[in-house]
Scaffold this motif. Structure first.
Motif, PDB file in Angstrom:
ATOM      1  N   SER A 140       0.829  -1.211   0.000  1.00 43.37           N
ATOM      2  CA  SER A 140       0.000   0.000   0.000  1.00 43.37           C
ATOM      3  C   SER A 140       0.860   1.256   0.000  1.00 43.37           C
ATOM      4  N   TYR A 141       0.521   2.215  -0.845  1.00 37.49           N
ATOM      5  CA  TYR A 141       1.209   3.498  -0.926  1.00 37.49           C
ATOM      6  C   TYR A 141       0.283   4.463  -1.664  1.00 37.49           C
ATOM      7  N   ARG A 142       0.568   5.756  -1.533  1.00 38.23           N
ATOM      8  CA  ARG A 142      -0.235   6.752  -2.235  1.00 38.23           C
ATOM      9  C   ARG A 142       0.453   7.170  -3.530  1.00 38.23           C
ATOM     10  N   ARG A 143      -0.321   7.474  -4.527  1.00 41.64           N
ATOM     11  CA  ARG A 143       0.214   7.993  -5.781  1.00 41.64           C
ATOM     12  C   ARG A 143      -0.926   8.702  -6.506  1.00 41.64           C
ATOM     13  N   SER A 144      -0.545   9.642  -7.383  1.00 38.01           N
ATOM     14  CA  SER A 144      -1.598  10.294  -8.159  1.00 38.01           C
ATOM     15  C   SER A 144      -1.017  10.854  -9.445  1.00 38.01           C
ATOM     16  N   CYS A 145      -0.410  12.056  -9.406  1.00 34.89           N
ATOM     17  CA  CYS A 145      -0.122  12.775 -10.653  1.00 34.89           C
ATOM     18  C   CYS A 145       1.078  12.220 -11.417  1.00 34.89           C
ATOM     19  N   ARG A 146       2.081  11.657 -10.709  1.00 34.56           N
ATOM     20  CA  ARG A 146       3.332  11.154 -11.303  1.00 34.56           C
ATOM     21  C   ARG A 146       4.189  12.257 -11.910  1.00 34.56           C
ATOM     22  N   HIS A 147       3.929  13.509 -11.568  1.00 31.63           N
ATOM     23  CA  HIS A 147       4.698  14.606 -12.146  1.00 31.63           C
ATOM     24  C   HIS A 147       5.209  15.594 -11.094  1.00 31.63           C
ATOM     25  N   GLY A 148       5.304  15.169  -9.840  1.00 32.03           N
ATOM     26  CA  GLY A 148       5.846  16.047  -8.808  1.00 32.03           C
ATOM     27  C   GLY A 148       4.969  17.227  -8.482  1.00 32.03           C
ATOM     28  N   ILE A 149       3.671  17.122  -8.701  1.00 27.89           N
ATOM     29  CA  ILE A 149       2.761  18.229  -8.473  1.00 27.89           C
ATOM     30  C   ILE A 149       1.868  17.999  -7.258  1.00 27.89           C
ATOM     31  N   CYS A 150       1.357  16.777  -7.110  1.00 27.89           N
ATOM     32  CA  CYS A 150       0.367  16.543  -6.049  1.00 27.89           C
ATOM     33  C   CYS A 150       1.010  16.268  -4.695  1.00 27.89           C
ATOM     34  N   GLY A 151       2.226  15.724  -4.672  1.00 28.31           N
ATOM     35  CA  GLY A 151       2.916  15.446  -3.418  1.00 28.31           C
ATOM     36  C   GLY A 151       2.458  14.192  -2.712  1.00 28.31           C
ATOM     37  N   SER A 152       1.562  13.429  -3.304  1.00 25.49           N
ATOM     38  CA  SER A 152       0.982  12.286  -2.594  1.00 25.49           C
ATOM     39  C   SER A 152       1.960  11.126  -2.414  1.00 25.49           C
ATOM     40  N   CYS A 153       2.993  11.009  -3.250  1.00 25.04           N
ATOM     41  CA  CYS A 153       3.916   9.870  -3.151  1.00 25.04           C
ATOM     42  C   CYS A 153       5.168  10.222  -2.353  1.00 25.04           C
ATOM     43  N   ALA A 154       5.084  11.190  -1.449  1.00 23.98           N
ATOM     44  CA  ALA A 154       6.229  11.515  -0.585  1.00 23.98           C
ATOM     45  C   ALA A 154       6.523  10.355   0.348  1.00 23.98           C
ATOM     46  N   MET A 155       7.788   9.979   0.465  1.00 28.52           N
ATOM     47  CA  MET A 155       8.202   8.879   1.335  1.00 28.52           C
ATOM     48  C   MET A 155       9.699   8.999   1.591  1.00 28.52           C
ATOM     49  N   THR A 156      10.233   8.110   2.403  1.00 31.62           N
ATOM     50  CA  THR A 156      11.653   8.131   2.720  1.00 31.62           C
ATOM     51  C   THR A 156      12.357   7.082   1.865  1.00 31.62           C
ATOM     52  N   ILE A 157      13.306   7.538   1.052  1.00 30.06           N
ATOM     53  CA  ILE A 157      13.983   6.659   0.102  1.00 30.06           C
ATOM     54  C   ILE A 157      15.478   6.717   0.373  1.00 30.06           C
ATOM     55  N   LYS A 207      -0.856   2.305   6.955  1.00 28.57           N
ATOM     56  CA  LYS A 207      -0.509   0.977   6.430  1.00 28.57           C
ATOM     57  C   LYS A 207       0.665   1.106   5.465  1.00 28.57           C
ATOM     58  N   ASP A 208       1.658   0.264   5.658  1.00 28.32           N
ATOM     59  CA  ASP A 208       2.851   0.246   4.805  1.00 28.32           C
ATOM     60  C   ASP A 208       3.440   1.652   4.626  1.00 28.32           C
ATOM     61  N   LEU A 209       3.385   2.207   3.414  1.00 30.03           N
ATOM     62  CA  LEU A 209       3.996   3.502   3.126  1.00 30.03           C
ATOM     63  C   LEU A 209       3.004   4.664   3.250  1.00 30.03           C
ATOM     64  N   ILE A 210       1.795   4.361   3.688  1.00 32.73           N
ATOM     65  CA  ILE A 210       0.762   5.398   3.814  1.00 32.73           C
ATOM     66  C   ILE A 210       0.756   5.935   5.241  1.00 32.73           C
ATOM     67  N   VAL A 211       0.899   7.246   5.356  1.00 32.61           N
ATOM     68  CA  VAL A 211       0.897   7.881   6.687  1.00 32.61           C
ATOM     69  C   VAL A 211      -0.354   8.739   6.844  1.00 32.61           C
ATOM     70  N   ASP A 212      -0.668   9.015   8.097  1.00 33.47           N
ATOM     71  CA  ASP A 212      -1.810   9.860   8.423  1.00 33.47           C
ATOM     72  C   ASP A 212      -1.381  11.324   8.308  1.00 33.47           C
ATOM     73  N   MET A 213      -1.926  12.045   7.350  1.00 33.73           N
ATOM     74  CA  MET A 213      -1.558  13.444   7.121  1.00 33.73           C
ATOM     75  C   MET A 213      -2.430  14.405   7.922  1.00 33.73           C
ATOM     76  N   GLU A 214      -3.395  13.900   8.656  1.00 31.57           N
ATOM     77  CA  GLU A 214      -4.337  14.792   9.341  1.00 31.57           C
ATOM     78  C   GLU A 214      -3.640  15.736  10.334  1.00 31.57           C
ATOM     79  N   PRO A 215      -2.707  15.245  11.185  1.00 33.02           N
ATOM     80  CA  PRO A 215      -2.012  16.191  12.080  1.00 33.02           C
ATOM     81  C   PRO A 215      -1.274  17.287  11.316  1.00 33.02           C
ATOM     82  N   PHE A 216      -0.708  16.937  10.174  1.00 26.79           N
ATOM     83  CA  PHE A 216      -0.011  17.902   9.314  1.00 26.79           C
ATOM     84  C   PHE A 216      -0.992  18.972   8.835  1.00 26.79           C
ATOM     85  N   TYR A 217      -2.164  18.548   8.392  1.00 24.31           N
ATOM     86  CA  TYR A 217      -3.156  19.513   7.899  1.00 24.31           C
ATOM     87  C   TYR A 217      -3.721  20.358   9.036  1.00 24.31           C
ATOM     88  N   GLU A 218      -3.831  19.790  10.241  1.00 26.27           N
ATOM     89  CA  GLU A 218      -4.326  20.569  11.376  1.00 26.27           C
ATOM     90  C   GLU A 218      -3.390  21.740  11.680  1.00 26.27           C
TER      91      GLU A 218
END
Length: 232
Positions: free
Chosen positions: A49-66, A97-108
């Protein structure tokens, strides 16, 4: 070329502890880490499990530690990464789950700094104009894609979960230094405390981690100067 990926796995509904699982992936020239994750999920292990969307560095959804550094998976070229490629979720964020983190505290924290235009004066029949110099002050602040790489890399945020963090403070800069905005005083009250501006120790991890090349540390410094000038 076949590359080895060692990926963080954790399903809180099934696992007692996190673990790492290895995958061998054929990576043609030009492959990104996101391409490799897609290959794993689509052909080897559909439970990843991981987040992804635009694939062009615009949406930021696939941020992770590499390989120990925060980045966007869609912008991380596999050929630039040495050895086994470690892929982990953003640090200091709760794991869903896996590479998906809870962004809610960040948005708060983002919402806490009032990230919107505040105007007490009534609108007129003309636009609220700026000079080129006033507009230039906003460069480097409005381009943030809210991926969380900066906040996740911040030692002050690791130590103080009430710290607003570099992304929220950069957003505050964007409006405090907007000549048309009239909410500066109410924002400065929110920023001027031990969980706000003064928790930043000018470490610059946020600037190093930002995939858009922004510098929240510099913006936080300008906000500190603004607070001091308003007080004295």
């Amino acid at each position: 070329m076949i590359r080895t990926f060692r990926i963080f796995r954790f399903d809180p509904e099934k696992d007692q502890e996190p673990s790492y699982r290895e995958y061998q992936v054929e990576c043609p020239k030009g492959s990104t880490v996101l391409d490799a994750l897609n290959e794993i999920k689509w052909r080897q292990d559909g439970t990843l499990s991981y987040r992804r969307s635009c694939r062009h560095g615009i949406c930021g959804s696939c941020a992770m530690t590499i390989n120990g550094k925060n980045n966007l998976a869609c912008e991380s070229q596999v050929e630039t990464l040495k050895g086994v490629i470690w892929v982990e979720p953003l640090r200091s964020f709760p794991i869903i789950k896996d590479l998906i983190v809870d962004m809610e505290p960040f948005y708060e924290r983002l919402k806490a700094v009032k990230p919107y235009f505040i105007a007490g004066t009534p609108p007129t029949d003309k636009e609220r104009l700026q000079s080129p110099e006033q507009r230039k002050l906003l460069d480097g602040s409005y381009e943030c894609i809210l991926c969380g790489c900066c906040t996740s890399s911040c030692p002050s945020y690791w130590a103080d979960k009430d710290f607003l963090g570099p992304a929220a403070l950069l957003k505050a800069y964007r409006f405090v230094f907007d000549s048309r905005d009239e909410g500066t005083q109410e924002r400065l009250v929110i920023l001027d405390n031990k969980h706000g501006l003064w928790r930043c120790h000018t470490i610059f991890n946020c600037a190093e981690a930002c995939p858009k090349g922004l510098n929240p540390t510099w913006a936080i410094g300008k906000l500190k100067q603004k607070v001091i000038r308003e007080k004295f």
